[in-house]
Design an enzyme around this catalytic site. Structure first.
Site, PDB file in Angstrom:
ATOM      1  N   TRP A  29       0.821  -1.342   0.024  1.00 34.56           N
ATOM      2  CA  TRP A  29       0.187   0.024   0.105  1.00 34.56           C
ATOM      3  C   TRP A  29       1.108   1.306  -0.078  1.00 34.56           C
ATOM      4  O   TRP A  29       1.699   1.265   0.938  1.00 34.56           O
ATOM      5  CB  TRP A  29      -0.953   0.049   1.199  1.00 34.56           C
ATOM      6  CG  TRP A  29      -1.725   1.420   1.342  1.00 34.56           C
ATOM      7  CD1 TRP A  29      -2.865   1.689   0.795  1.00 34.56           C
ATOM      8  CD2 TRP A  29      -1.572   2.380   2.417  1.00 34.56           C
ATOM      9  NE1 TRP A  29      -3.297   2.921   1.292  1.00 34.56           N
ATOM     10  CE2 TRP A  29      -2.406   3.271   2.341  1.00 34.56           C
ATOM     11  CE3 TRP A  29      -0.351   2.440   3.497  1.00 34.56           C
ATOM     12  CZ2 TRP A  29      -2.393   4.288   3.018  1.00 34.56           C
ATOM     13  CZ3 TRP A  29      -0.145   3.672   4.104  1.00 34.56           C
ATOM     14  CH2 TRP A  29      -1.369   4.342   4.018  1.00 34.56           C
ATOM     15  N   SER A  95       1.997  -6.678   1.599  1.00 33.24           N
ATOM     16  CA  SER A  95       0.997  -6.203   2.031  1.00 33.24           C
ATOM     17  C   SER A  95      -0.282  -6.172   1.189  1.00 33.24           C
ATOM     18  O   SER A  95      -1.025  -7.365   1.038  1.00 33.24           O
ATOM     19  CB  SER A  95       1.327  -4.649   2.510  1.00 33.24           C
ATOM     20  OG  SER A  95       0.452  -4.280   3.289  1.00 33.24           O
ATOM     21  N   MET A  96      -0.797  -5.009   1.071  1.00 32.10           N
ATOM     22  CA  MET A  96      -1.941  -4.972  -0.042  1.00 32.10           C
ATOM     23  C   MET A  96      -1.713  -5.747  -1.250  1.00 32.10           C
ATOM     24  O   MET A  96      -3.096  -6.236  -1.731  1.00 32.10           O
ATOM     25  CB  MET A  96      -2.091  -3.361  -0.278  1.00 32.10           C
ATOM     26  CG  MET A  96      -3.410  -3.094  -1.280  1.00 32.10           C
ATOM     27  SD  MET A  96      -3.568  -1.539  -2.056  1.00 32.10           S
ATOM     28  CE  MET A  96      -4.827  -1.776  -3.076  1.00 32.10           C
ATOM     29  N   ASP A 224       5.366  -7.387  13.261  1.00 33.57           N
ATOM     30  CA  ASP A 224       4.625  -6.518  12.257  1.00 33.57           C
ATOM     31  C   ASP A 224       3.578  -5.819  12.952  1.00 33.57           C
ATOM     32  O   ASP A 224       2.435  -6.200  13.533  1.00 33.57           O
ATOM     33  CB  ASP A 224       3.883  -7.687  11.190  1.00 33.57           C
ATOM     34  CG  ASP A 224       3.731  -6.877  10.188  1.00 33.57           C
ATOM     35  OD1 ASP A 224       3.130  -5.637  10.231  1.00 33.57           O
ATOM     36  OD2 ASP A 224       3.737  -7.176   8.941  1.00 33.57           O
ATOM     37  N   HIS A 253       6.870  -4.794   9.450  1.00 34.39           N
ATOM     38  CA  HIS A 253       6.259  -4.816   8.068  1.00 34.39           C
ATOM     39  C   HIS A 253       7.387  -4.699   7.298  1.00 34.39           C
ATOM     40  O   HIS A 253       7.132  -5.166   6.091  1.00 34.39           O
ATOM     41  CB  HIS A 253       5.253  -3.891   8.150  1.00 34.39           C
ATOM     42  CG  HIS A 253       4.184  -4.143   7.134  1.00 34.39           C
ATOM     43  ND1 HIS A 253       3.374  -5.097   7.202  1.00 34.39           N
ATOM     44  CD2 HIS A 253       3.578  -3.067   6.264  1.00 34.39           C
ATOM     45  CE1 HIS A 253       2.510  -5.086   5.983  1.00 34.39           C
ATOM     46  NE2 HIS A 253       2.739  -3.596   5.490  1.00 34.39           N
TER      47      HIS A 253
END
Length: 274
Positions: A29, A95-96, A224, A253
């Site tokens: 993201w 992630s995203m 994370d 993360h």
């Protein structure tokens, strides 16, 4: 520079280095293809064709002001795979980007894809609901979004420490790398930042994950703070039928930076599997 057009004539920038088995990297993201520089520079010299692209509204791609939903983003990924006519692909996402992989497989099937790697995944469903009690409270999400609308650069500054695991063993990151990452995120369209966040938070991928039979590598840090392992990587590993779940101790993360060489080695081994 290499560009390709999506179904709605949005131009997306992409880059490819190396030859061999294709690996397509999908960014997290708010980040562009630049985030994968240290994976691509390593793996492209070791028998892999590394390809990364800037999501719409990110980096050097067009900002059409819309289409920041998972269906459209999956269509954009399909356009890239078609444009380059890729087969036997390893899809690797942070992630995203993991949701874009899953929605692509739901909409287009796996004829072009051999395997997938989910790194610091936001899957399967980050929002707290009656049947998802470990998700984020809506109030917390709304508070962050309100700050982005007032001062997104300030929010990036305040969250750089947790993102890169400040104070964690083995997570020494230079101030220059931190600034490089924030600069990449600052140039992303604020419309894309806000709309993509809603897509991440509100999309429930639990059923779609159960339908994926491809080999999957799930890599997640147990520190994370963006998507805690208990609500994301661990849950995804229970839903995906055919996965290898690897936990990086003391990894945040931003583990693609903090644990760069370990991740590169794991991706190389996974992508070259027969």
């Amino acid at each position: 520079m290499p560009y390709m057009e999506t179904k709605d004539a949005t131009r997306l920038y992409y880059k490819e280095w190396g030859t061999g088995n294709p690996v397509v990297f999908i960014s997290g993201w708010g980040l562009s293809s630049e985030m994968w520089s240290y994976q691509m520079i390593d793996l492209s010299t070791k028998g892999l064709r590394c390809i990364a692209y800037d999501r719409r509204g990110h980096g050097r791609s067009d900002d059409p002001g819309g289409g920041y939903d998972y269906d459209t983003l999956a269509d954009d990924l399909a356009s890239l795979l078609d444009h380059l006519d890729l087969r036997g692909v390893t899809l690797a996402a942070h992630s995203m980007g993991s949701g874009e992989i899953v929605r692509y497989l739901t909409r287009y099937g796996s004829s072009r894809i051999d395997r997938l790697a989910l790194i610091g995944t936001a899957l399967p469903f980050p929002l707290k609901t009656a049947d998802n009690p470990d998700g984020f409270n809506r109030e917390l999400i709304d508070s962050s979004r309100a700050m982005w609308k007032r001062d997104y650069p300030r929010w990036l500054f305040e969250n750089e420490g947790p993102y890169f695991g400040a104070g964690l063993p083995g997570c020494s990151v230079s101030p220059e790398i931190v600034e490089w990452t924030k600069a990449d995120m600052r140039q992303t369209s604020l419309k894309a930042i806000l709309d993509c966040n809603l897509a991440v938070i509100e999309t429930d991928f639990r059923e779609e994950l159960r339908d994926i039979s491809l080999p999957a590598l799930i890599v997640h840090g147990n520190k994370d703070c963006s998507f805690p392992i208990e609500m994301s990587g661990m849950v995804a590993s229970r839903l995906l039928p055919n996965n290898q779940f690897v936990v990086y101790e003391n990894a945040p993360h931003g583990l693609y930076i903090t644990h760069m060489q370990r991740l590169n080695d794991d991706l190389l081994e996974f992508a070259l599997k027969k």
